[in-house]
Design an enzyme around this catalytic site. Structure first.
Site, PDB file in Angstrom:
ATOM      1  N   LYS A   1      11.886  -0.456 -12.707  1.00 21.04           N
ATOM      2  CA  LYS A   1      13.102   0.527 -12.629  1.00 21.04           C
ATOM      3  C   LYS A   1      13.947   0.653 -13.750  1.00 21.04           C
ATOM      4  O   LYS A   1      14.292   1.622 -14.027  1.00 21.04           O
ATOM      5  CB  LYS A   1      13.661   0.533 -11.283  1.00 21.04           C
ATOM      6  CG  LYS A   1      12.829   0.764  -9.801  1.00 21.04           C
ATOM      7  CD  LYS A   1      13.486   1.273  -8.867  1.00 21.04           C
ATOM      8  CE  LYS A   1      12.348   2.067  -7.853  1.00 21.04           C
ATOM      9  NZ  LYS A   1      12.702   2.054  -6.725  1.00 21.04           N
TER      10      LYS A   1
ATOM     11  N   LYS B   1       1.119   3.252  -8.756  1.00 13.92           N
ATOM     12  CA  LYS B   1       1.626   3.077  -7.341  1.00 13.92           C
ATOM     13  C   LYS B   1       2.064   4.766  -6.786  1.00 13.92           C
ATOM     14  O   LYS B   1       2.636   5.371  -7.589  1.00 13.92           O
ATOM     15  CB  LYS B   1       2.737   2.492  -6.923  1.00 13.92           C
ATOM     16  CG  LYS B   1       3.126   2.127  -5.309  1.00 13.92           C
ATOM     17  CD  LYS B   1       4.256   1.310  -5.102  1.00 13.92           C
ATOM     18  CE  LYS B   1       5.626   1.655  -5.286  1.00 13.92           C
ATOM     19  NZ  LYS B   1       6.382   2.229  -4.300  1.00 13.92           N
TER      20      LYS B   1
ATOM     21  N   LYS C   1       7.857   7.801  -4.383  1.00 14.91           N
ATOM     22  CA  LYS C   1       8.915   8.855  -4.162  1.00 14.91           C
ATOM     23  C   LYS C   1       9.603   9.544  -5.282  1.00 14.91           C
ATOM     24  O   LYS C   1       9.789  10.709  -5.588  1.00 14.91           O
ATOM     25  CB  LYS C   1      10.085   8.560  -3.225  1.00 14.91           C
ATOM     26  CG  LYS C   1       9.763   8.484  -1.638  1.00 14.91           C
ATOM     27  CD  LYS C   1      10.803   8.283  -1.160  1.00 14.91           C
ATOM     28  CE  LYS C   1      10.873   7.107  -0.008  1.00 14.91           C
ATOM     29  NZ  LYS C   1      11.364   5.896  -0.876  1.00 14.91           N
TER      30      LYS C   1
HETATM   31  N1  AQP Z   1       2.384   3.722  -2.483  1.00 13.69           N
HETATM   32  C1  AQP Z   1       2.613   3.062  -1.423  1.00 13.69           C
HETATM   33  N2  AQP Z   1       1.591   2.434  -0.682  1.00 13.69           N
HETATM   34  C2  AQP Z   1       1.866   1.658   0.521  1.00 13.69           C
HETATM   35  N3  AQP Z   1       3.374   1.427   0.813  1.00 13.69           N
HETATM   36  C3  AQP Z   1       4.199   1.972   0.020  1.00 13.69           C
HETATM   37  N4  AQP Z   1       5.438   1.931   0.236  1.00 13.69           N
HETATM   38  C4  AQP Z   1       6.140   2.738  -0.858  1.00 13.69           C
HETATM   39  N5  AQP Z   1       5.294   2.894  -1.593  1.00 13.69           N
HETATM   40  C5  AQP Z   1       3.884   2.727  -1.053  1.00 13.69           C
HETATM   41  C6  AQP Z   1       6.341   1.390   1.336  1.00 13.69           C
HETATM   42  O1  AQP Z   1       7.167   2.240   1.853  1.00 13.69           O
HETATM   43  C7  AQP Z   1       8.205   1.489   2.525  1.00 13.69           C
HETATM   44  C8  AQP Z   1       9.600   2.121   1.666  1.00 13.69           C
HETATM   45  O2  AQP Z   1       9.662   2.029   0.215  1.00 13.69           O
HETATM   46  P1  AQP Z   1      11.254   2.349  -0.158  1.00 13.69           P
HETATM   47  O3  AQP Z   1      11.546   3.847  -0.436  1.00 13.69           O
HETATM   48  O4  AQP Z   1      12.192   1.288   0.283  1.00 13.69           O
HETATM   49  O5  AQP Z   1      10.884   1.821  -1.812  1.00 13.69           O
HETATM   50  P2  AQP Z   1       9.774   1.937  -2.456  1.00 13.69           P
HETATM   51  O6  AQP Z   1       8.702   0.666  -2.153  1.00 13.69           O
HETATM   52  O7  AQP Z   1      10.162   1.635  -3.898  1.00 13.69           O
HETATM   53  O8  AQP Z   1       8.955   3.231  -2.156  1.00 13.69           O
HETATM   54  P3  AQP Z   1       8.641   4.474  -3.079  1.00 13.69           P
HETATM   55  O9  AQP Z   1       8.090   5.449  -2.330  1.00 13.69           O
HETATM   56  O10 AQP Z   1       8.111   4.051  -4.559  1.00 13.69           O
HETATM   57  O11 AQP Z   1      10.403   4.811  -3.535  1.00 13.69           O
HETATM   58  P4  AQP Z   1      10.940   4.843  -4.779  1.00 13.69           P
HETATM   59  O12 AQP Z   1      10.007   5.916  -5.659  1.00 13.69           O
HETATM   60  O13 AQP Z   1      12.538   5.196  -4.589  1.00 13.69           O
HETATM   61  O14 AQP Z   1      11.104   3.448  -5.529  1.00 13.69           O
HETATM   62  C9  AQP Z   1       8.300   0.087   1.891  1.00 13.69           C
HETATM   63  O15 AQP Z   1       7.572  -0.825   2.877  1.00 13.69           O
HETATM   64  C10 AQP Z   1       7.403   0.231   0.692  1.00 13.69           C
HETATM   65  O16 AQP Z   1       6.363  -1.125   0.432  1.00 13.69           O
END
Ligand code: AQP
Length: 327
Positions: free
Chosen positions: A110, A192, A195
């Site tokens: 990040k 990955k 969001k």
């Molecule tokens: N690609 C993924 N595959 C499986 N699990 C995923 N998670 C996120 N991306 C995937 C799981 O979703 C939960 C919520 O995640 P988060 O919003 O707290 O943060 P993150 O892991 O950083 O998810 P994002 O979508 O990638 O958000 P941003 O872009 O804001 O960082 C967690 O249990 C995560 O493991």
């Protein structure tokens, strides 16, 4: 068992969030004491729009309910409504070694992505996440693979705390789904689905036409065969995983079904499966939109229930750390 997990309101929920986290939560809430949070204080560690933030937070609550989280079975609340999370985070900051935080891959990723806003909150994110988990004396944390390192840190902080101040905090275990723990990006299957990179995502509330467009455009690999091979065919392997999880058919069954067929036939069929599979979530989200009073009532009740548990842990933590209690 007591379960805790959360999602940041950083954008719309995608099928990675669903398959990696929420799908497990829905099953777990049937037989466990579950606490699910919208972790808004984590979301503000990256650039965000404060003017619409409260709406984004509410929309996550709607998506939680639309996916099947049940406020009668689970505590559903917004992290910033329970102030004990930040209080415990500060205290745990004095326990967590700096070197452990420096190793966190999410911080490294990040800080590359948001070069102009590498703030202390982003660096300390895992300590707040440890507090989120430990404040509820959590036994099990169901998350996707990318969050494994953070839960590991929460475990080591809890152990260090207990060693220093006495046995106060439950040391949690992490649980990943057997399949779908890391859904990859539709545009670059070596990364990955995230969001904060909308082009990588298939969102839970995407309309049928958008789903079809995104799947037909999804990056695949050279070659023609529909076979699972994560190294040589990351794109097709990712799509096969998604197909399997939404259809209930094993990857082997799908490989057999699509033997001799081309990528386009496979993708058309996958798009159809996803359109049908996501229809109930799309429909319920629409039903719940504009029902702010109802949603806020659920979140208020959830915060009150969470606070009872959190304040009980805080009393023990304060006492064990030697903070003065005035009658
Ligand atoms: N690609 C993924 N595959 C499986 N699990 C995923 N998670 C996120 N991306 C995937 C799981 O979703 C939960 C919520 O995640 P988060 O919003 O707290 O943060 P993150 O892991 O950083 O998810 P994002 O979508 O990638 O958000 P941003 O872009 O804001 O960082 C967690 O249990 C995560 O493991």
């Amino acid at each position: 068992m007591r379960i805790f997990s959360g999602i940041q309101p950083t954008g719309q929920l995608h099928i990675g969030n669903y398959l990696g986290a929420i799908k497990q939560w829905i099953k777990l809430q049937e037989t466990n004491e579950c606490i699910f949070s919208i972790v808004d204080l984590h979301a503000i560690t990256v650039p965000y729009n404060s003017k619409v933030f409260s709406e984004v937070v509410l929309s996550k609550a709607i998506e939680y309910l639309a996916c099947g989280l049940d406020p009668e079975k689970s505590i559903i609340f917004i992290q910033s409504q329970v102030k004990e999370h930040t209080e415990l985070a500060w205290l745990l900051n004095t326990v967590c070694p700096l070197g452990d935080l420096r190793r966190m891959t999410q911080f490294k990723d990040k800080s590359k992505k948001f070069k102009n806003n590498i703030n202390a909150g982003l660096f300390n994110y895992p300590v707040l996440m440890a507090a989120d988990i430990l404040i509820y004396q959590t036994d099990l944390v169901p998350v996707g693979k990318d969050q494994g390192q953070h839960v590991e840190l929460a475990r080591s902080v809890a152990k260090k705390f207990n060693k220093t101040f006495g046995n106060v905090l439950t040391v949690p275990k992490v649980v990943f789904p057997t399949m779908g723990a890391k859904i990859m990006s539709l545009e670059d299957p070596t990364k990955k689905m995230s969001k904060s990179t909308p082009a990588s995502c298939l969102f839970l509330i995407d309309e049928p036409k958008t789903i079809e467009k995104k799947i037909m455009r999804a990056t695949t690999d050279s070659g023609k065969k529909i076979v699972y091979d994560i190294k040589k065919k990351p794109g097709i392997s990712n799509l096969l995983t998604i197909y399997s999880l939404f259809s209930g058919h094993s990857i082997k069954e799908l490989e057999k079904e699509f033997k001799g067929k081309n990528y386009s036939e496979f993708k058309k069929s996958l798009a159809k499966t996803l359109i049908n599979g996501l229809e109930p979530i799309r429909r319920k989200t629409k039903e719940l939109t504009n029902r702010d009073v109802y949603i806020k009532e659920i979140l208020n009740k959830g915060a009150k229930r969470a606070q009872v548990l959190a304040s009980s842990t805080m009393e023990k933590v304060r006492g064990s750390m030697g903070l003065l209690k005035l009658d």
